[in-house]
Structure formats: C-alpha cells, structure tokens
Design an enzyme around this catalytic site. Structure first.
Site, PDB file in Angstrom:
ATOM      1  N   ARG A 104      -4.505   1.770   7.465  1.00  0.00           N
ATOM      2  CA  ARG A 104      -5.954   1.707   7.611  1.00  0.00           C
ATOM      3  C   ARG A 104      -6.402   0.254   7.691  1.00  0.00           C
ATOM      4  NH1 ARG A 104      -9.367   4.944   3.225  1.00  0.00           N
ATOM      5  NH2 ARG A 104      -8.888   3.134   1.931  1.00  0.00           N
ATOM      6  N   THR A 108     -12.313  -2.226   9.393  1.00  0.00           N
ATOM      7  CA  THR A 108     -12.970  -1.116  10.086  1.00  0.00           C
ATOM      8  C   THR A 108     -12.680   0.236   9.449  1.00  0.00           C
ATOM      9  OG1 THR A 108     -11.101  -0.729  11.576  1.00  0.00           O
ATOM     10  CG2 THR A 108     -12.714  -2.381  12.250  1.00  0.00           C
ATOM     11  N   ASP A 200      -4.117   4.525  -5.601  1.00  0.00           N
ATOM     12  CA  ASP A 200      -3.361   4.452  -4.350  1.00  0.00           C
ATOM     13  C   ASP A 200      -2.045   5.199  -4.507  1.00  0.00           C
ATOM     14  OD1 ASP A 200      -1.334   3.333  -2.412  1.00  0.00           O
ATOM     15  OD2 ASP A 200      -3.112   2.232  -1.739  1.00  0.00           O
ATOM     16  N   ASP A 203       1.215   3.185  -3.649  1.00  0.00           N
ATOM     17  CA  ASP A 203       1.576   2.210  -4.693  1.00  0.00           C
ATOM     18  C   ASP A 203       2.168   2.901  -5.906  1.00  0.00           C
ATOM     19  OD1 ASP A 203       0.806   0.056  -3.189  1.00  0.00           O
ATOM     20  OD2 ASP A 203      -1.159  -0.169  -4.133  1.00  0.00           O
TER      21      ASP A 203
END
Length: 209
Positions: A104, A108, A200, A203
């Site tokens: 990602r 944006t 996340d 992670d």
C-alpha cells in the site's frame, strides 16, 4: 451479489480475541493465525460438491464420498497472507499455492503490484484468496482483479478481521466473489488501520516493525 459470511464459530471467535492482545508474541501469533485459517477453511468449503466413489473397507465394499468438480488453489496476498496458507493446506493438502505481492502506497493508500506467480492451471481451479486483514479493500480488490485478468472465474476471499469500508468496496467491485470473515470490526482510523483490530498482521506474524 457477494455472500458475506461472518464466522460465528466459538473456536474462531475465541482464537481471534486471543491474537488481538498486544502481549501475544510472533510465535504464538503465527500458530493461532494458522489455526484460525484452518477453521475458516472448514466453514468456507461447506458447499464443495461431492461424488460417489466405490471403496473397500477391511469389512466390505461400500459407496463413499469424495470431492468432485474443480480442484483448489490458495493465493495469499503477500506478506501477511502467507500466515494463513499452512492452516488451509493442512485441511486441503492437494491444493496448489500461488502468490500475489502488493503493498500500500503510504501517500495514496493505493495498492502497488510487485509480484505475481500463479499455478499454470489456476483458471481451472476454485481459488481461495487469503489475507488476515481487509482494511480499505484496495489490495484485495486489486489482487482479485489480477486473478480475473488471468482467466480465473471461481474465487472466494478469506480474511480474519475486516473493516466495513473494505467489505463495502469488495462487494461493490467484485459482487461475484464470496467473502468469509472471522470478525467484522468497527471502522478504519486516520492511518487506515482497522479499529479495534490487532495492529499490523504482517509485522506480528514475522516479528518485524
């Protein structure tokens, strides 16, 4: 129109609540994500077609059941989707595995492709796209479009936690793809993280920051 199934199985809900805890380390997180994926796979394959087959038990001959129709493939969205693959393969060892790499863009929030490798007969298989988190939906929508562009017609999407925003985008962009969700959370925050979520997933699976 997409079928959206939020899993209500007690074992799935129990395990999701556990991995949400911030003190859960990578080893335990990985193991439980794999377990959740197996349980979700069990639910998501409930409608696979069967055919009669003659077999011989140690006692006598009989007519049993085996899977018929399309063979299966699992396609994780990298990185975090890798954490769900082993759990599904434990349930369906004969499934082939493809990989789609998307990240990602931090400015944006749009998905950017960096890798795609699929089984050569992927267009003839029932494909399970897997990613632990469905946040904005951008990466999942892009990954499924990549599969469709390569001729894949039968696709299901499995995620452990979803935000309403991601579910809305997926059902609008791919109304022919059924969604199987472990838990439907409240919303996305300003950083596009799912709330309450679990942080996340990549992670936490791989022990990176």
């Amino acid at each position: 129109m997409s079928k959206v199934q939020v899993m209500d199985h007690p074992l799935i809900q129990h395990k999701i609540s556990h991995i949400r805890k911030e003190e859960v380390g990578s080893k335990e997180f990985r193991e439980i994500v794999s377990e959740i994926a197996a349980l979700m796979c069990y639910e998501a394959t409930r409608d696979l077609k069967l055919k009669d087959v003659k077999i011989k038990t140690p006692i006598c001959e009989m007519v049993g059941k085996e899977l018929s129709g399309k063979k299966l493939a699992v396609v994780p969205i990298l990185r975090a989707g890798l954490g769900m693959v082993d759990g599904i393969l434990n349930m369906i060892p004969a499934a082939k595995v493809g990989h789609i790499g998307l990240y990602r863009d931090p400015e944006t929030f749009e998905p950017v492709e960096y890798y795609c490798k699929l089984p050569s007969d992927c267009d003839e298989r029932e494909v399970f796209v897997v990613d632990p988190m469905l946040a904005t939906g951008g990466s999942s929508v892009a990954a499924i479009q990549m599969l469709k562009d390569k001729g894949v017609k039968s696709i299901r999407f499995l995620c452990i936690i979803a935000a309403p925003e991601g579910v809305k985008l997926m059902t609008e962009e791919h109304p022919d793809v059924d969604l199987y969700i472990g838990a439907l959370d409240d919303h996305l925050n300003d950083h596009k993280y799912i709330v309450p979520g679990l942080g996340d997933a990549g992670d936490r699976i791989f022990g990176t920051k």
